[in-house]
Scaffold this active site. Structure first.
Site, PDB file in Angstrom:
ATOM      1  N   ASN A   1       0.872  -1.175   0.000  1.00  0.00           N
ATOM      2  CA  ASN A   1       0.000   0.000   0.000  1.00  0.00           C
ATOM      3  C   ASN A   1       0.906   1.220   0.000  1.00  0.00           C
ATOM      4  O   ASN A   1       1.473   1.582   1.033  1.00  0.00           O
ATOM      5  CB  ASN A   1      -0.914  -0.021   1.225  1.00  0.00           C
ATOM      6  CG  ASN A   1      -1.880   1.155   1.255  1.00  0.00           C
ATOM      7  OD1 ASN A   1      -1.788   2.079   0.459  1.00  0.00           O
ATOM      8  ND2 ASN A   1      -2.809   1.134   2.186  1.00  0.00           N
TER       9      ASN A   1
ATOM     10  N   ARG B   1      -2.422  -1.994  -3.659  1.00  0.00           N
ATOM     11  CA  ARG B   1      -3.611  -1.169  -3.495  1.00  0.00           C
ATOM     12  C   ARG B   1      -3.604  -0.075  -4.549  1.00  0.00           C
ATOM     13  O   ARG B   1      -2.637   0.676  -4.681  1.00  0.00           O
ATOM     14  CB  ARG B   1      -3.655  -0.533  -2.106  1.00  0.00           C
ATOM     15  CG  ARG B   1      -4.937   0.267  -1.888  1.00  0.00           C
ATOM     16  CD  ARG B   1      -4.882   1.064  -0.611  1.00  0.00           C
ATOM     17  NE  ARG B   1      -6.117   1.795  -0.383  1.00  0.00           N
ATOM     18  CZ  ARG B   1      -6.207   2.912   0.348  1.00  0.00           C
ATOM     19  NH1 ARG B   1      -5.132   3.412   0.910  1.00  0.00           N
ATOM     20  NH2 ARG B   1      -7.368   3.515   0.508  1.00  0.00           N
TER      21      ARG B   1
ATOM     22  N   HIS C   1     -12.623   3.063  -0.202  1.00  0.00           N
ATOM     23  CA  HIS C   1     -12.589   2.082   0.895  1.00  0.00           C
ATOM     24  C   HIS C   1     -13.307   0.796   0.505  1.00  0.00           C
ATOM     25  O   HIS C   1     -13.760   0.037   1.362  1.00  0.00           O
ATOM     26  CB  HIS C   1     -13.223   2.622   2.193  1.00  0.00           C
ATOM     27  CG  HIS C   1     -12.527   3.803   2.785  1.00  0.00           C
ATOM     28  ND1 HIS C   1     -13.209   4.811   3.421  1.00  0.00           N
ATOM     29  CD2 HIS C   1     -11.215   4.147   2.828  1.00  0.00           C
ATOM     30  CE1 HIS C   1     -12.350   5.728   3.844  1.00  0.00           C
ATOM     31  NE2 HIS C   1     -11.124   5.345   3.492  1.00  0.00           N
TER      32      HIS C   1
ATOM     33  N   ASN D   1      -9.566   7.684  10.188  1.00  0.00           N
ATOM     34  CA  ASN D   1      -9.205   9.062   9.857  1.00  0.00           C
ATOM     35  C   ASN D   1      -9.878   9.488   8.560  1.00  0.00           C
ATOM     36  O   ASN D   1     -10.342  10.611   8.407  1.00  0.00           O
ATOM     37  CB  ASN D   1      -7.688   9.193   9.735  1.00  0.00           C
ATOM     38  CG  ASN D   1      -7.253  10.638   9.608  1.00  0.00           C
ATOM     39  OD1 ASN D   1      -7.606  11.472  10.437  1.00  0.00           O
ATOM     40  ND2 ASN D   1      -6.495  10.948   8.569  1.00  0.00           N
ATOM     41  N   GLY D   2      -9.954   8.547   7.602  1.00  0.00           N
ATOM     42  CA  GLY D   2     -10.856   8.676   6.464  1.00  0.00           C
ATOM     43  C   GLY D   2     -12.101   7.873   6.792  1.00  0.00           C
ATOM     44  O   GLY D   2     -12.002   6.812   7.416  1.00  0.00           O
TER      45      GLY D   2
ATOM     46  N   ASP E   1      -7.760  12.745  16.666  1.00  0.00           N
ATOM     47  CA  ASP E   1      -7.729  11.461  17.351  1.00  0.00           C
ATOM     48  C   ASP E   1      -8.864  11.431  18.375  1.00  0.00           C
ATOM     49  O   ASP E   1      -8.991  12.341  19.197  1.00  0.00           O
ATOM     50  CB  ASP E   1      -6.384  11.266  18.046  1.00  0.00           C
ATOM     51  CG  ASP E   1      -6.226   9.878  18.638  1.00  0.00           C
ATOM     52  OD1 ASP E   1      -7.013   9.527  19.557  1.00  0.00           O
ATOM     53  OD2 ASP E   1      -5.330   9.135  18.203  1.00  0.00           O
ATOM     54  N   PHE E   2      -9.686  10.388  18.325  1.00  0.00           N
ATOM     55  CA  PHE E   2     -10.864  10.350  19.192  1.00  0.00           C
ATOM     56  C   PHE E   2     -10.507  10.269  20.670  1.00  0.00           C
ATOM     57  O   PHE E   2     -11.282  10.708  21.524  1.00  0.00           O
ATOM     58  CB  PHE E   2     -11.789   9.199  18.787  1.00  0.00           C
ATOM     59  CG  PHE E   2     -12.851   9.615  17.816  1.00  0.00           C
ATOM     60  CD1 PHE E   2     -14.179   9.678  18.194  1.00  0.00           C
ATOM     61  CD2 PHE E   2     -12.521   9.971  16.518  1.00  0.00           C
ATOM     62  CE1 PHE E   2     -15.173  10.077  17.308  1.00  0.00           C
ATOM     63  CE2 PHE E   2     -13.493  10.370  15.618  1.00  0.00           C
ATOM     64  CZ  PHE E   2     -14.821  10.429  16.017  1.00  0.00           C
TER      65      PHE E   2
ATOM     66  N   VAL F   1     -11.846   4.067  14.366  1.00  0.00           N
ATOM     67  CA  VAL F   1     -12.855   4.701  15.214  1.00  0.00           C
ATOM     68  C   VAL F   1     -14.037   3.763  15.418  1.00  0.00           C
ATOM     69  O   VAL F   1     -14.518   3.572  16.542  1.00  0.00           O
ATOM     70  CB  VAL F   1     -13.318   6.033  14.599  1.00  0.00           C
ATOM     71  CG1 VAL F   1     -14.441   6.647  15.423  1.00  0.00           C
ATOM     72  CG2 VAL F   1     -12.149   6.999  14.484  1.00  0.00           C
TER      73      VAL F   1
ATOM     74  N   GLU G   1      -8.095  -5.182   5.477  1.00  0.00           N
ATOM     75  CA  GLU G   1      -7.945  -4.898   4.054  1.00  0.00           C
ATOM     76  C   GLU G   1      -6.784  -5.680   3.442  1.00  0.00           C
ATOM     77  O   GLU G   1      -6.858  -6.110   2.289  1.00  0.00           O
ATOM     78  CB  GLU G   1      -7.749  -3.396   3.844  1.00  0.00           C
ATOM     79  CG  GLU G   1      -8.981  -2.566   4.207  1.00  0.00           C
ATOM     80  CD  GLU G   1      -8.739  -1.080   4.117  1.00  0.00           C
ATOM     81  OE1 GLU G   1      -8.980  -0.512   3.032  1.00  0.00           O
ATOM     82  OE2 GLU G   1      -8.317  -0.482   5.117  1.00  0.00           O
TER      83      GLU G   1
END
Length: 395
Positions: free
Chosen positions: A9, A88, A177, A208-209, A280-281, A329, A382
């Site tokens: 990737n 990817r 995605h 993040n995406g 960042d959560f 997330v 993935e």
């Protein structure tokens, strides 16, 4: 005999890789190269539970892949056992609708599509060329982020703009995605012991995406990302949906050119833009707990946008069997999941607080027994999905 696949990737300044045995699904090695093209780069390589590191300047992707070769030579396992390389590829446009064996014609096609994905396709192409030099005697395969969404019906992928302009410049919703949405939707049906063909689900890939998809019987019928990965949900630094008139407004009123507006919406917006740099959560929740109003608003906007899409996709699907959370997330932010599902209580969707734990390493049902729709957390993988698709192509 093991059947190792090397999965790559390539980003603009990074390369992620894994060597996966598709027979056992064991990760034989994994690594990350960062800061390509900068003064100080580094590689981390993990195999057999041990972590190794190299720090040196890495000029370009050719040097990065040479460093990958060196890491495998030093610490193993041997690259000579690899049977294929899976790459990817972010944007396949209308041309590439399935995982594809890479030829020069494919590379030329990816180059032509770079105008649609200027941040993603060029480093991917550079990675392909460097990897082909590194491993020239085995097949290389492209796995497209957009392929899973090639099934979208015309009413979902068509923008209401001048038809001739749209056709000439290939303007439509493509979605991204896709590898994750495909993997997770199959895994969710398997976990629920349901036939994929009769299983309707809404998949929320929240990292993040971030993107969300409506999947009907294993087939994607709508998704939030569009012509580019900027559209849709609120993300770490990306705005998601905004009024298209914002571009001309900022050009006119703020004197910003198109590149400045694009940078604003892609790199200085989203949660980071709303919450003073916090995307960042964990940091976001710390700020919320401390009474930070900007962080609270950022989270409220994030949840509101996501709920709006979930409600829309409920209508699109007509019947929903599961709402599925995945990615960083989605898998870890249990307090955020709780607030999202609380907004759906009026539709009979309910969480079980004890099931809704912070971290779920395996597929987990987190909804209450009396919930009208099952709510799941399904960790994405993935790399494994890419390895499987690569193996299918070469066989």
């Amino acid at each position: 005999m093991p059947t190792p696949i090397l999965v790559l990737n390539c980003g603009s300044s990074s390369v992620k890789y894994q060597m996966i045995d598709v027979d056992t699904e064991e990760v034989l090695a994994s690594g990350l190269i960062e800061k390509i093209g900068l003064a100080f780069g580094n590689l981390t390589h993990t195999t057999q539970g041990l972590l190794y590191r190299i720090d040196e300047t890495i000029k370009d992707h050719t040097e990065a892949l040479a460093l990958v070769t060196r890491a495998f030579d030093l610490w193993g396992p041997s690259l000579s056992t690899v049977v294929a390389v899976g790459h990817r590829a972010v944007h396949g446009g209308e041309r590439f609708r399935a995982t594809t064996l890479i030829t020069q014609d494919v590379i030329d096609g990816l180059t032509d599509l770079s105008e649609l994905a200027p941040l993603h396709n060029p480093p991917g192409i550079a990675g392909i060329k460097a990897a082909q030099k590194m491993l020239p005697d085995i097949p290389h395969v492209a796995i497209f982020d957009t392929a899973f969404f090639s099934t979208l019906p015309p009413e979902a992928y068509t923008y209401a703009i001048d038809h001739d302009t749209a056709v000439k410049y290939h303007i439509r919703k493509y979605g991204f995605h896709g590898t994750s949405h495909s993997y997770v939707s199959k895994k969710a049906a398997q976990f629920m012991e349901r036939d994929l063909e009769g299983f309707n689900q809404i998949v929320c890939h929240l990292g993040n995406g971030a993107s969300i998809s409506a999947v009907q019987g294993g087939v994607a019928v709508d998704t939030s990302m569009g012509l580019t990965p900027l559209a849709g949900l609120v993300m770490g630094t990306r705005s998601g949906d905004v009024d298209p008139g914002l571009f001309s407004y900022l050009q006119r009123e703020a004197g910003m050119d198109s590149q400045e507006v694009d940078a604003l919406l892609n790199k200085q917006s989203g949660l980071s833009g709303l919450a003073d740099g916090s995307s960042d959560f964990r940091d976001l929740w710390d700020k919320i707990d401390a009474g930070d109003e900007h962080a609270q608003l950022a989270h409220d906007v994030y949840v509101h946008r996501l709920i709006s899409y979930i409600g829309s996709y409920m209508a699109v699907l007509g019947r929903v069997d599961a709402i599925v959370f995945t990615a960083g997330v989605g898998e870890n932010a249990n307090r955020t999941r709780e607030l999202i599902i609380a907004r759906l209580n009026g539709l009979g969707v309910r969480l079980d607080p004890e099931r809704n734990t912070p971290r779920n390493k395996v597929p987990t049902l987190i909804s209450a027994d009396d919930s009208s729709i099952a709510v799941l957390v399904v960790p994405t993988n993935e790399e494994l999905a890419m390895a499987r698709e690569t193996f299918q192509v070469i066989n």
